[in-house]
Design an enzyme around this catalytic site. Structure first.
Site, PDB file in Angstrom:
ATOM      1  CE  LYS A 293      51.353   5.237 -46.152  1.00 58.55           C
ATOM      2  NZ  LYS A 293      52.518   4.500 -46.626  1.00 58.55           N
TER       3      LYS A 293
ATOM      4  CG  ASP B 218      57.341   3.325 -42.698  1.00 59.09           C
ATOM      5  OD1 ASP B 218      56.141   3.047 -42.540  1.00 59.09           O
ATOM      6  OD2 ASP B 218      57.835   3.667 -43.779  1.00 59.09           O
TER       7      ASP B 218
ATOM      8  CD  GLN C   6      54.077   3.936 -49.871  1.00 63.19           C
ATOM      9  OE1 GLN C   6      53.930   4.658 -48.886  1.00 63.19           O
ATOM     10  NE2 GLN C   6      53.482   2.769 -49.974  1.00 63.19           N
TER      11      GLN C   6
HETATM   12  N1  GUN Z   1      54.612   0.019 -48.748  1.00 64.42           N
HETATM   13  C1  GUN Z   1      53.661  -0.840 -48.339  1.00 64.42           C
HETATM   14  N2  GUN Z   1      53.460  -0.750 -46.999  1.00 64.42           N
HETATM   15  C2  GUN Z   1      54.314   0.205 -46.557  1.00 64.42           C
HETATM   16  C3  GUN Z   1      54.572   0.765 -45.278  1.00 64.42           C
HETATM   17  O1  GUN Z   1      53.987   0.392 -44.252  1.00 64.42           O
HETATM   18  N3  GUN Z   1      55.541   1.730 -45.244  1.00 64.42           N
HETATM   19  C4  GUN Z   1      56.209   2.141 -46.343  1.00 64.42           C
HETATM   20  N4  GUN Z   1      57.130   3.089 -46.194  1.00 64.42           N
HETATM   21  N5  GUN Z   1      55.989   1.636 -47.557  1.00 64.42           N
HETATM   22  C5  GUN Z   1      55.042   0.684 -47.653  1.00 64.42           C
END
Ligand code: GUN
Length: 299
Positions: free
Chosen positions: A60, A127, A104
């Site tokens: 990311k 998100d 995350q």
């Molecule tokens: N962990 C797995 N997928 C995601 C996601 O789309 N966003 C976040 N913040 N954590 C994750």
């Protein structure tokens, strides 16, 4: 006797190249950033050192830099307290350089995931997990909302295959998670699809799924969806990322769709890996750009 198949019996299935589509999107985001002389800021918080989460977070950050964003990563120890994390979020909410905040998941046990997500400024919730954004999407208001990245990526791929109008298409979403299934169903409903949601308690899911023009599988069960579930010509989007052990002791990633079995029937299908995965990160960048544009009254 050897049977030779004529070329007319070959399936003309499109294998959707999510990496290529994502790269195009990322390039257009970078262009927009340059045009607007904007510096979108994305903050990603990682608590602990789960290897898979660490890889996702690093990717990311790299994508954010490639788009010309300000990219900040915050690493908190596995033992971090909830109040430590909440204080960091409060600081980032007030930080004018930051337009997107992502924590995350999953988080260590001592931290209440729901409390943490609700502490993020909804305008920076890239998100799309804050209840305000969940509610706006459910109410059909996308002007000011942020929508979860994976369903946004899936919708983009579906529109590329079927065109902008999905009106009247029957879409089946398999899985009812807050991150994928529910927002996916809401997006498809807003696109005027007839939407069915299948889950672990659904009766005769194969028969229901066989009616679908669009199938989105997001349950985390390797190879669940086989050719018995698919109507010829359906567009099949596989969100599953399951690591399965192989007889040689190694492991590989597979989706929720039995790819080899479904491929000949589908009009288009996403592979795993290389299908939906890259789209999720591209949409995270898109959400961060949209947020920065809104903060600068350009959205
Ligand atoms: N962990 C797995 N997928 C995601 C996601 O789309 N966003 C976040 N913040 N954590 C994750």
């Amino acid at each position: 006797m050897k049977t030779v198949l004529s070329s007319s019996t070959e399936p003309c299935t499109t294998v959707i190249d999510g990496r290529a589509v994502a790269d195009e999107l990322l390039a257009s985001i970078r262009n927009r950033v340059e045009q607007e002389s904007l510096k979108p800021g994305l903050a990603v918080i990682l608590v602990g050192s789960d290897p898979a989460s660490s890889v996702y977070v690093r990717n990311k950050g790299r994508s954010a830099e490639a788009c010309g964003f300000l990219s900040r990563q915050y690493d908190l120890p596995e033992t971090a307290s909830e109040s430590e994390l909440l204080q960091l979020i409060e600081r980032l909410n007030a930080d004018a350089e930051i337009h997107g905040i992502l924590v995350q998941l999953p988080l260590p046990r001592q931290i209440d995931q729901h409390r943490v997500i609700q502490a993020i400024d909804p305008a920076k919730d890239v998100d799309g997990f804050h209840y305000l954004n969940v509610g706006l999407l459910a109410a059909g208001n996308r002007d000011t909302s942020l929508v979860p990245c994976t369903p946004l990526g899936c919708l983009h791929l579906i529109r590329q295959q079927l065109g902008d109008s999905l009106s009247g298409k029957h879409a089946v979403v398999i899985g009812r998670s807050n991150i994928v299934g529910k927002p996916m169903a809401n997006l498809l409903l807003q696109a005027d699809c007839t939407v069915s949601m299948l889950h672990s308690r659904s009766r005769d899911p194969e028969q229901l799924c066989r009616q679908a023009d669009i199938v989105v599988a997001a349950v985390g069960i390797p190879g669940l969806v086989n050719s018995n579930w698919i109507k010829p010509g359906a567009v099949v989007i596989d969100v599953g990322i399951n690591r399965v052990d192989q007889p040689d002791g190694r492991s590989r990633l597979v989706g929720d769709v039995d790819y080899d079995d479904v491929y000949p029937l589908a009009s288009a299908i996403t592979p795993v890996p290389g299908g939906v995965g890259p789209m999720t990160i591209a949409m995270l960048m898109k959400n961060t750009l949209d947020s920065a544009l809104r903060f600068n009254n350009k959205g």
